[in-house]
Design an enzyme around this catalytic site. Sequence first.
Site, PDB file in Angstrom:
ATOM      1  N   SER A 107      -7.912  14.145  11.212  1.00  0.00           N
ATOM      2  CA  SER A 107      -7.853  14.597   9.737  1.00  0.00           C
ATOM      3  C   SER A 107      -8.455  15.938   9.587  1.00  0.00           C
ATOM      4  CB  SER A 107      -8.263  13.446   8.746  1.00  0.00           C
ATOM      5  OG  SER A 107      -7.931  13.888   7.195  1.00  0.00           O
ATOM      6  N   ASP A 214       1.768   9.047   5.458  1.00  0.00           N
ATOM      7  CA  ASP A 214       0.536   9.721   5.065  1.00  0.00           C
ATOM      8  C   ASP A 214       0.476  10.336   3.871  1.00  0.00           C
ATOM      9  OD1 ASP A 214      -1.834  10.928   5.067  1.00  0.00           O
ATOM     10  OD2 ASP A 214      -1.767  11.469   7.411  1.00  0.00           O
ATOM     11  N   HIS A 244      -2.433   7.070   6.812  1.00  0.00           N
ATOM     12  CA  HIS A 244      -3.345   8.451   7.295  1.00  0.00           C
ATOM     13  C   HIS A 244      -4.228   7.874   8.293  1.00  0.00           C
ATOM     14  CE1 HIS A 244      -5.436  12.060   7.302  1.00  0.00           C
ATOM     15  NE2 HIS A 244      -6.544  11.421   6.837  1.00  0.00           N
TER      16      HIS A 244
END
Length: 268
Positions: A107, A214, A244
Amino acid sequence: MTTAREWEFAGTRGAVTARIWSDGDPRYVAVLAHGYGEHLGRYDHVADALVRHGATVCGPDHMGHGRSAGERVLVEDFEDVVADLHTVVESARGDHPGLPVVLIGHSMGGLIAARYAQVHGDALTALVLSGPVLGRWFVTEELLPLDEMPDEPIDTATLSRDPAVGKAYTEDPLVWHGPFKKPTVRALDACIRRINEHGSLGALPVLHVHGDDDRLVPLDGTLIGIEAIRGADLTQRIYPGARHEVFNETNRDEVLAEVTAFVDRVLG
């Protein structure tokens, strides 16, 4: 489960806490870069899989995150976070001279890892990006024009199809559950643009893993950034239905096996 050992160093904006997982004689170093609002303590199972695969694993809690110092989730320039990460990488290289280094970023940590690879690519043997914030991110686009950051906790169901992941996230006192800080949003936007402008990672082997469901870092925006940095050796694995946090998904074993197979191929 391999137990982590913590250490602390003087970072660019205050004390940074780092972790090391190790057991036996490693054949490579794996460095982890965690995502926004979380901390490296959420990656014990990832580190354990990598240690069993032959790695010594390390990484920091980024400034303003987890056990590290600083106002919570405040990052004014991601070059500072890259510099702190470099301290961890150089420490690991000093402890294990000659071992290949694999950087794994999730991320926001994928953003940091991609920028690190642009600046310090000669220190790396391979790069793994999990749901990375690259290319275009709707969050910065929506928040940049606002004077006040909305205080809306994320829907933890967007993290994983495993409800236990969301429950643990909600109950974790080291996870930030408040709003974004405006300087952090500006810094995220600036770093995304900087990475896009800097361009290709050249010959560095890169693995990009992403869930096709996601909703926190949508795949279509990331793919713009992947195209901007892609070099001669890019592997992509998109997991149907995954959300995610692919390392915390219901098919996490499949994802981690993909990572270790990629490392095996690169180390050859």
